[in-house]
Design a protein around this motif. Structure first.
Motif, PDB file in Angstrom:
ATOM      1  N   TRP A 122       0.794  -1.228   0.000  1.00  0.00           N
ATOM      2  CA  TRP A 122       0.000   0.000   0.000  1.00  0.00           C
ATOM      3  C   TRP A 122       0.825   1.276   0.000  1.00  0.00           C
ATOM      4  N   ARG A 123       2.122   1.181   0.257  1.00  0.00           N
ATOM      5  CA  ARG A 123       2.928   2.410   0.299  1.00  0.00           C
ATOM      6  C   ARG A 123       3.147   3.022  -1.076  1.00  0.00           C
ATOM      7  N   PHE A 124       3.038   2.210  -2.148  1.00  0.00           N
ATOM      8  CA  PHE A 124       3.302   2.706  -3.492  1.00  0.00           C
ATOM      9  C   PHE A 124       2.047   2.745  -4.345  1.00  0.00           C
ATOM     10  N   ALA A 125       2.057   3.632  -5.349  1.00  0.00           N
ATOM     11  CA  ALA A 125       0.974   3.684  -6.329  1.00  0.00           C
ATOM     12  C   ALA A 125       1.183   2.642  -7.421  1.00  0.00           C
ATOM     13  N   VAL A 126       2.425   2.487  -7.908  1.00  0.00           N
ATOM     14  CA  VAL A 126       2.688   1.494  -8.973  1.00  0.00           C
ATOM     15  C   VAL A 126       3.883   0.592  -8.677  1.00  0.00           C
ATOM     16  N   PHE A 127       4.858   1.087  -7.960  1.00  0.00           N
ATOM     17  CA  PHE A 127       6.089   0.312  -7.762  1.00  0.00           C
ATOM     18  C   PHE A 127       5.784  -1.013  -7.055  1.00  0.00           C
ATOM     19  N   GLU A 128       6.321  -2.101  -7.611  1.00  0.00           N
ATOM     20  CA  GLU A 128       6.154  -3.465  -7.091  1.00  0.00           C
ATOM     21  C   GLU A 128       4.676  -3.898  -7.057  1.00  0.00           C
ATOM     22  N   ARG A 129       3.862  -3.365  -7.972  1.00  0.00           N
ATOM     23  CA  ARG A 129       2.447  -3.739  -8.019  1.00  0.00           C
ATOM     24  C   ARG A 129       2.113  -4.405  -9.367  1.00  0.00           C
ATOM     25  N   GLU A 130       3.072  -5.094  -9.945  1.00  0.00           N
ATOM     26  CA  GLU A 130       2.860  -5.757 -11.234  1.00  0.00           C
ATOM     27  C   GLU A 130       1.632  -6.671 -11.182  1.00  0.00           C
ATOM     28  N   GLY A 131       0.742  -6.515 -12.172  1.00  0.00           N
ATOM     29  CA  GLY A 131      -0.437  -7.352 -12.283  1.00  0.00           C
ATOM     30  C   GLY A 131      -1.624  -6.878 -11.469  1.00  0.00           C
ATOM     31  N   LEU A 132      -1.414  -5.970 -10.540  1.00  0.00           N
ATOM     32  CA  LEU A 132      -2.510  -5.427  -9.737  1.00  0.00           C
ATOM     33  C   LEU A 132      -3.175  -4.271 -10.481  1.00  0.00           C
TER      34      LEU A 132
ATOM     35  N   ALA B 240      -6.015   4.356 -10.332  1.00  0.00           N
ATOM     36  CA  ALA B 240      -6.735   5.410 -11.040  1.00  0.00           C
ATOM     37  C   ALA B 240      -7.703   4.877 -12.082  1.00  0.00           C
ATOM     38  N   CYS B 241      -7.310   3.811 -12.819  1.00  0.00           N
ATOM     39  CA  CYS B 241      -8.136   3.383 -13.948  1.00  0.00           C
ATOM     40  C   CYS B 241      -8.472   1.896 -13.954  1.00  0.00           C
ATOM     41  N   GLY B 242      -7.823   1.100 -13.115  1.00  0.00           N
ATOM     42  CA  GLY B 242      -8.115  -0.329 -13.046  1.00  0.00           C
ATOM     43  C   GLY B 242      -7.304  -1.197 -13.978  1.00  0.00           C
ATOM     44  N   THR B 243      -6.520  -0.596 -14.865  1.00  0.00           N
ATOM     45  CA  THR B 243      -5.667  -1.368 -15.775  1.00  0.00           C
ATOM     46  C   THR B 243      -4.552  -2.060 -14.992  1.00  0.00           C
TER      47      THR B 243
ATOM     48  N   CYS C 132      -2.620   5.031 -18.004  1.00  0.00           N
ATOM     49  CA  CYS C 132      -2.350   6.369 -17.451  1.00  0.00           C
ATOM     50  C   CYS C 132      -1.035   6.958 -17.974  1.00  0.00           C
ATOM     51  N   GLN C 133      -0.144   6.085 -18.467  1.00  0.00           N
ATOM     52  CA  GLN C 133       1.159   6.542 -18.971  1.00  0.00           C
ATOM     53  C   GLN C 133       1.359   6.023 -20.395  1.00  0.00           C
TER      54      GLN C 133
END
Length: 274
Positions: free
Chosen positions: A235-245, A249-252, A270-271
């Motif tokens: 939960w500390r990161f928005a994207v880092f180490e969240r592969e596949g989750l 912001a958009c659910g992708t 988003c990017q």
């Protein structure tokens, strides 16, 4: 490896332990420094700060003790009459008014005159520190557009310590996500609004990581993850180490790629690349 915010937090802790006090004792494991230890006794520590991943202890006679933790170094703060519980090798110890700051396992330590600290072989290659040197959004914008930086992809550029000191792998991913930029984009190709947004994110994400002990996620997104039982690492990161989750912001699904020989996480929606 710790990034700029973690080193600055460590510097803050050493500052609270030593600053404003005169040294009662100094000890160095390094022969080239051991002979100067006695000359530091009685000197007052004026400040402890950081530049990138280096920690700087400043004395009232204009000298600066430089140290770099590298992979294994760590500062431990303790009562002077009580040894820390560790098997690490002691490298530096500074004692004042019953308090001690001890550096273990680091090998890159040296003593400099304040006027020459910028000539240090490591520091001389660094850009300004985002937490120490008062960088503004306007200054960050201008630096991104310098000829040596403007034509480079952001994925590699943000890790270049000559741009800004202290940005590492997790900060790079989080900055690019919150700026809404793909890693292949070049600063020189950005429209004015996007460039300003990138400069602001570089400062804001780094500052948040410093103030919140490594947390770069939005508060509401982090709270939602915690409600679902996520660990702090998630939960500390928005994207880092969240592969596949799913992207907050958009659910992708978050993707993982390698850029500049390091793993990078991003939201392809988003990017966008183009």
């Amino acid at each position: 490896m710790p990034e700029g915010p973690e080193i600055r937090r460590a510097a803050d802790c050493v500052h609270r332990q030593l600053a404003g006090r005169r040294l009662d004792d100094a000890w160095f494991a390094f022969p080239e420094l051991a002979g100067q230890a006695a000359s530091l006794v009685g000197r007052r520590v004026t400040a402890v700060d950081s530049w990138g991943k280096a920690l700087l202890i400043r004395f009232d006679d204009g000298r600066v003790l430089y140290s770099h933790n590298q992979l294994y170094g760590v500062w431990k703060l303790h009562a002077a009459d009580r040894e820390p519980d560790t098997n690490r090798s002691l490298r530096v110890r500074l004692v004042t008014q019953g308090r001690a700051a001890s550096l273990y396992s680091a090998s890159d330590v040296s003593l400099w005159d304040e006027g020459r600290i910028g000539d240090h072989p490591f520091l001389s290659r660094l850009g300004p520190d985002l937490l120490t040197h008062g960088v503004t959004v306007g200054q960050a914008r201008a630096r991104l557009l310098e000829p040596r930086f403007r034509r480079r992809g952001l994925g590699g550029l943000l890790l270049d310590q000559s741009l800004f000191a202290g940005i590492g792998n997790y900060l790079r991913a989080e900055i690019l996500f919150f700026a809404g930029l793909h890693f292949k984009v070049r600063a020189g190709d950005l429209e004015e609004g996007a460039l300003t947004r990138l400069a602001a994110c570089i400062l804001a994400v780094t500052r948040q990581a410093y103030e919140q002990a490594g947390v770069t996620n939005r508060a509401d997104w982090a709270a939602a993850d915690r409600t679902l039982g996520a660990t702090r690492r998630r939960w500390r990161f928005a994207v880092f180490e969240r592969e596949g989750l799913p992207c907050h912001a958009c659910g992708t699904a978050i993707e993982r790629v390698r850029v500049a020989s390091r793993r990078l996480y991003l939201c392809p929606c988003c990017q966008p690349a183009g």
